[in-house]
Design a protein around this motif. Structure first.
Motif, mmCIF file in Angstrom:
data_model
loop_
_atom_site.group_PDB
_atom_site.id
_atom_site.type_symbol
_atom_site.label_atom_id
_atom_site.label_comp_id
_atom_site.label_asym_id
_atom_site.label_seq_id
_atom_site.Cartn_x
_atom_site.Cartn_y
_atom_site.Cartn_z
ATOM 1 N N TRP A 94 0.819 -1.213 0.000
ATOM 2 C CA TRP A 94 0.000 0.000 0.000
ATOM 3 C C TRP A 94 0.854 1.265 0.000
ATOM 4 O O TRP A 94 0.499 2.262 -0.604
ATOM 5 C CB TRP A 94 -0.996 0.000 1.154
ATOM 6 N N TRP A 95 2.015 1.236 0.639
ATOM 7 C CA TRP A 95 2.856 2.437 0.726
ATOM 8 C C TRP A 95 3.625 2.709 -0.564
ATOM 9 O O TRP A 95 4.262 3.741 -0.701
ATOM 10 C CB TRP A 95 3.829 2.342 1.900
ATOM 11 N N GLU A 96 3.555 1.793 -1.532
ATOM 12 C CA GLU A 96 4.223 2.009 -2.808
ATOM 13 C C GLU A 96 3.346 2.762 -3.806
ATOM 14 O O GLU A 96 3.840 3.209 -4.831
ATOM 15 C CB GLU A 96 4.661 0.668 -3.408
ATOM 16 N N GLU A 97 2.062 2.875 -3.506
ATOM 17 C CA GLU A 97 1.188 3.637 -4.392
ATOM 18 C C GLU A 97 1.606 5.107 -4.317
ATOM 19 O O GLU A 97 1.789 5.652 -3.222
ATOM 20 C CB GLU A 97 -0.269 3.479 -3.964
ATOM 21 N N GLU B 148 6.452 14.849 11.534
ATOM 22 C CA GLU B 148 6.544 14.089 12.782
ATOM 23 C C GLU B 148 7.933 13.461 12.941
ATOM 24 O O GLU B 148 8.537 13.030 11.969
ATOM 25 C CB GLU B 148 5.492 12.974 12.806
ATOM 26 N N SER B 149 8.404 13.367 14.187
ATOM 27 C CA SER B 149 9.679 12.686 14.421
ATOM 28 C C SER B 149 9.484 11.168 14.472
ATOM 29 O O SER B 149 10.398 10.408 14.173
ATOM 30 C CB SER B 149 10.322 13.181 15.708
ATOM 31 N N ALA B 150 8.295 10.731 14.852
ATOM 32 C CA ALA B 150 7.956 9.309 14.873
ATOM 33 C C ALA B 150 6.442 9.190 14.757
ATOM 34 O O ALA B 150 5.713 10.031 15.287
ATOM 35 C CB ALA B 150 8.433 8.646 16.154
ATOM 36 N N ALA B 151 5.988 8.169 14.053
ATOM 37 C CA ALA B 151 4.540 7.999 13.899
ATOM 38 C C ALA B 151 4.227 6.567 13.506
ATOM 39 O O ALA B 151 5.017 5.907 12.828
ATOM 40 C CB ALA B 151 4.005 8.953 12.825
ATOM 41 N N PHE B 152 3.091 6.087 13.955
ATOM 42 C CA PHE B 152 2.529 4.841 13.463
ATOM 43 C C PHE B 152 1.531 5.233 12.383
ATOM 44 O O PHE B 152 0.638 6.040 12.629
ATOM 45 C CB PHE B 152 1.804 4.062 14.569
ATOM 46 N N VAL B 153 1.682 4.666 11.211
ATOM 47 C CA VAL B 153 0.795 5.007 10.105
ATOM 48 C C VAL B 153 0.135 3.726 9.616
ATOM 49 O O VAL B 153 0.820 2.746 9.312
ATOM 50 C CB VAL B 153 1.568 5.687 8.946
ATOM 51 N N TYR B 154 -1.172 3.742 9.556
ATOM 52 C CA TYR B 154 -1.934 2.591 9.098
ATOM 53 C C TYR B 154 -2.729 2.986 7.869
ATOM 54 O O TYR B 154 -3.187 4.115 7.750
ATOM 55 C CB TYR B 154 -2.895 2.099 10.193
ATOM 56 N N ASP B 155 -2.935 2.028 6.983
ATOM 57 C CA ASP B 155 -3.768 2.246 5.809
ATOM 58 C C ASP B 155 -5.120 1.600 6.072
ATOM 59 O O ASP B 155 -5.203 0.383 6.308
ATOM 60 C CB ASP B 155 -3.101 1.620 4.579
ATOM 61 N N ALA B 156 -6.174 2.392 6.059
ATOM 62 C CA ALA B 156 -7.508 1.883 6.393
ATOM 63 C C ALA B 156 -7.940 0.756 5.471
ATOM 64 O O ALA B 156 -8.508 -0.247 5.920
ATOM 65 C CB ALA B 156 -8.525 3.023 6.353
ATOM 66 N N ALA B 157 -7.657 0.873 4.186
ATOM 67 C CA ALA B 157 -8.058 -0.176 3.240
ATOM 68 C C ALA B 157 -7.309 -1.476 3.525
ATOM 69 O O ALA B 157 -7.882 -2.569 3.445
ATOM 70 C CB ALA B 157 -7.815 0.282 1.810
ATOM 71 N N LEU C 228 -6.118 -2.400 6.478
ATOM 72 C CA LEU C 228 -6.693 -2.938 7.709
ATOM 73 C C LEU C 228 -8.033 -3.617 7.446
ATOM 74 O O LEU C 228 -8.295 -4.710 7.963
ATOM 75 C CB LEU C 228 -6.871 -1.828 8.745
ATOM 76 N N ASP C 229 -8.879 -2.973 6.645
ATOM 77 C CA ASP C 229 -10.172 -3.571 6.309
ATOM 78 C C ASP C 229 -9.986 -4.911 5.596
ATOM 79 O O ASP C 229 -10.708 -5.876 5.863
ATOM 80 C CB ASP C 229 -10.994 -2.624 5.442
ATOM 81 N N GLY C 230 -9.006 -4.984 4.699
ATOM 82 C CA GLY C 230 -8.734 -6.236 3.993
ATOM 83 C C GLY C 230 -8.244 -7.323 4.933
ATOM 84 O O GLY C 230 -8.656 -8.482 4.824
ATOM 85 N N ALA C 231 -7.386 -6.944 5.887
ATOM 86 C CA ALA C 231 -6.892 -7.921 6.857
ATOM 87 C C ALA C 231 -8.015 -8.415 7.763
ATOM 88 O O ALA C 231 -8.115 -9.603 8.063
ATOM 89 C CB ALA C 231 -5.762 -7.307 7.685
ATOM 90 N N ILE C 232 -8.883 -7.508 8.188
ATOM 91 C CA ILE C 232 -10.025 -7.891 9.028
ATOM 92 C C ILE C 232 -10.950 -8.835 8.263
ATOM 93 O O ILE C 232 -11.400 -9.853 8.794
ATOM 94 C CB ILE C 232 -10.787 -6.635 9.511
#
Length: 122
Positions: free
Chosen positions: A75-78, A92-101, A103-107
């Motif tokens: 997803w991060w290559e798009e 930001e100096s540090a961050a957790f970044v999630y892709d909603a799509a 996550l939805d696919g994994a769920i």
């Protein structure tokens, strides 16, 4: 099972144990023979079955690369998502970044597991 036990007929066996539930056997053999015997046992017991209702598809069936098919893009290559990540990294100096799509696919994949009788609702 007979064809599996045949593999041990010419081996020096130091110990054989059988589990109380009759589902497991343990063979203690020379370490030098271990890799070869494991490979041969796998061929006789697992690969011959292929895909079935109990074991499901084999590792090769699940993960073998399809000839001619491009590997799926992370997803991060798009391009547009990569730009958004770079913007976040600049702020930001540090961050957790999630892709909603993603996550939805994994769920959806987890909820698609048929061996689970019910899922808790949030």
């Amino acid at each position: 099972m007979g064809s599996a036990f045949e593999l041990f007929q010419d081996q020096k066996i130091y110990l054989v144990t059988q589990a109380a539930n009759d589902l497991n056997f343990t063979f203690v053999i020379d370490e030098a023979q271990g890799d070869r015997l494991v490979h041969q046992l796998h061929e006789r017991l697992i690969q011959g079955i292929g895909s079935d209702k109990v074991l499901g598809p084999t590792w090769r069936q699940l993960f073998a690369e399809q000839k001619g098919a491009a590997p799926p893009m992370n997803w991060w290559e798009e391009p547009w998502k990569r730009r958004r990540l770079m913007d976040i990294a600049a702020r930001e100096s540090a961050a957790f970044v999630y892709d909603a799509a993603a996550l939805d696919g994994a769920i959806a994949a987890v909820q698609g597991v048929r061996s689970v009788k019910r899922w808790p609702t949030p």
